[in-house]
Design an enzyme around this catalytic site. Structure first.
Site, PDB file in Angstrom:
ATOM      1  N   ASN A 192     -20.862  43.495   5.586  1.00  0.00           N
ATOM      2  CA  ASN A 192     -21.636  43.908   4.419  1.00  0.00           C
ATOM      3  C   ASN A 192     -20.846  43.600   3.154  1.00  0.00           C
ATOM      4  OD1 ASN A 192     -23.688  45.041   2.897  1.00  0.00           O
ATOM      5  ND2 ASN A 192     -23.719  46.965   4.010  1.00  0.00           N
TER       6      ASN A 192
ATOM      7  N   HIS B  39     -32.083  43.283   2.027  1.00  0.00           N
ATOM      8  CA  HIS B  39     -30.643  43.183   1.816  1.00  0.00           C
ATOM      9  C   HIS B  39     -30.077  42.021   2.617  1.00  0.00           C
ATOM     10  CE1 HIS B  39     -26.734  44.562   0.590  1.00  0.00           C
ATOM     11  NE2 HIS B  39     -26.332  44.791   1.822  1.00  0.00           N
TER      12      HIS B  39
ATOM     13  N   CYS C  40     -16.010  25.143   6.083  1.00  0.00           N
ATOM     14  CA  CYS C  40     -15.118  24.090   5.620  1.00  0.00           C
ATOM     15  C   CYS C  40     -13.726  24.257   6.214  1.00  0.00           C
ATOM     16  CB  CYS C  40     -15.028  24.103   4.087  1.00  0.00           C
ATOM     17  SG  CYS C  40     -16.508  23.485   3.267  1.00  0.00           S
TER      18      CYS C  40
END
Length: 248
Positions: free
Chosen positions: A210, A190, A126
């Site tokens: 991460n 993950h 955005c």
């Protein structure tokens, strides 16, 4: 890794482990030095320094003793891996008092992680498209073709991607820097965000953000080797990738 006492005051030092406060000093890049592995006294001091640095608190002496034993075992793994790995290294991060099973139970997850990553990707997209005051609505997500690294890189050149990896290997817990090429499978467990790619000393990598905080890895990031000649990529990173799509 064998440890010996450097003095005859082991009992006193052991007791001081639980009652003294040690001011943390500057750590090396991996959080320990070779001298820390030579005797139990120095190891105890290293543990107290680590506890102070990461502001750890334990409910009892028994719990602190248990965490010290876990810390010692983790340090053994870190030191042994650093002697053998060539392109990456491990360090004593804030997870050094957790067993690997505890770490996996508390920090691995696919669905919840993807929701967080997709939200971040949404905000980034955005922001990029609203630079000219253009109203943007995210309409959904587009999958990158499975096991197609070139397709992944092409998509990554335009925006961050939500990707899944297998992060259950013990080295992931203590990754501290470098281009990771350690052992891992492709059982995705993950969710992370691929945010870029590059090369270092002839080794190609993907930059991954991460969710384990800035004290982990390279300020919260890991560089994962690419061009592994495996369609699924290192740790399965090419298997499940997607990016947000928009409509005006």
């Amino acid at each position: 890794m064998a440890f010996s006492s450097c003095s005859n005051t082991f009992l006193i030092l052991s007791l001081s482990l639980f009652i003294s406060t040690v001011v943390a000093h500057d750590f090396s890049i991996v959080g320990y030095s070779p001298e820390d592995l030579t005797c139990i006294d120095k190891l105890l001091y290293r543990f107290e320094s680590w506890v102070s640095k990461h502001q750890k608190a334990y409910a009892s002496i028994e719990e602190k003793l248990q965490r010290f034993e876990i810390f010692k075992d983790n340090l053994k793994h870190i030191d042994e891996r650093n002697k053998n790995a060539s392109s990456y290294w491990l360090g004593l991060n804030e997870f050094a008092d957790l067993t690997h099973e505890e770490f996996k139970m508390n920090y691995l997850g696919l669905k919840a992680q993807f929701e967080q990553i997709e939200n971040r990707s949404l905000m980034i997209t955005c922001h990029n498209f609203q630079q000219d005051a253009e109203v943007v609505t995210i309409s959904g997500f587009q999958d990158v073709p499975e096991n197609d690294e070139q397709g992944l890189l092409k998509a990554l050149a335009h925006q961050p991607l939500s990707v899944a990896i297998e992060a259950s290997g013990r080295d992931f817990q203590f990754y501290s820097g470098g281009v990771f090429d350690g052992a891992c499978g492709t059982e995705l467990d993950h969710g992370v965000a691929a945010v870029g790619y590059g090369s270092s000393k002839g080794v190609d990598y993907i930059i991954v953000k991460n969710s384990w905080g800035p004290k982990w890895g390279e300020q919260g990031y890991i560089r994962m080797k690419r061009n592994t000649r495996k369609p699924e990529g290192l740790c399965g990173i090419n298997k499940m990738a997607s990016y947000p799509t928009k409509k005006k």
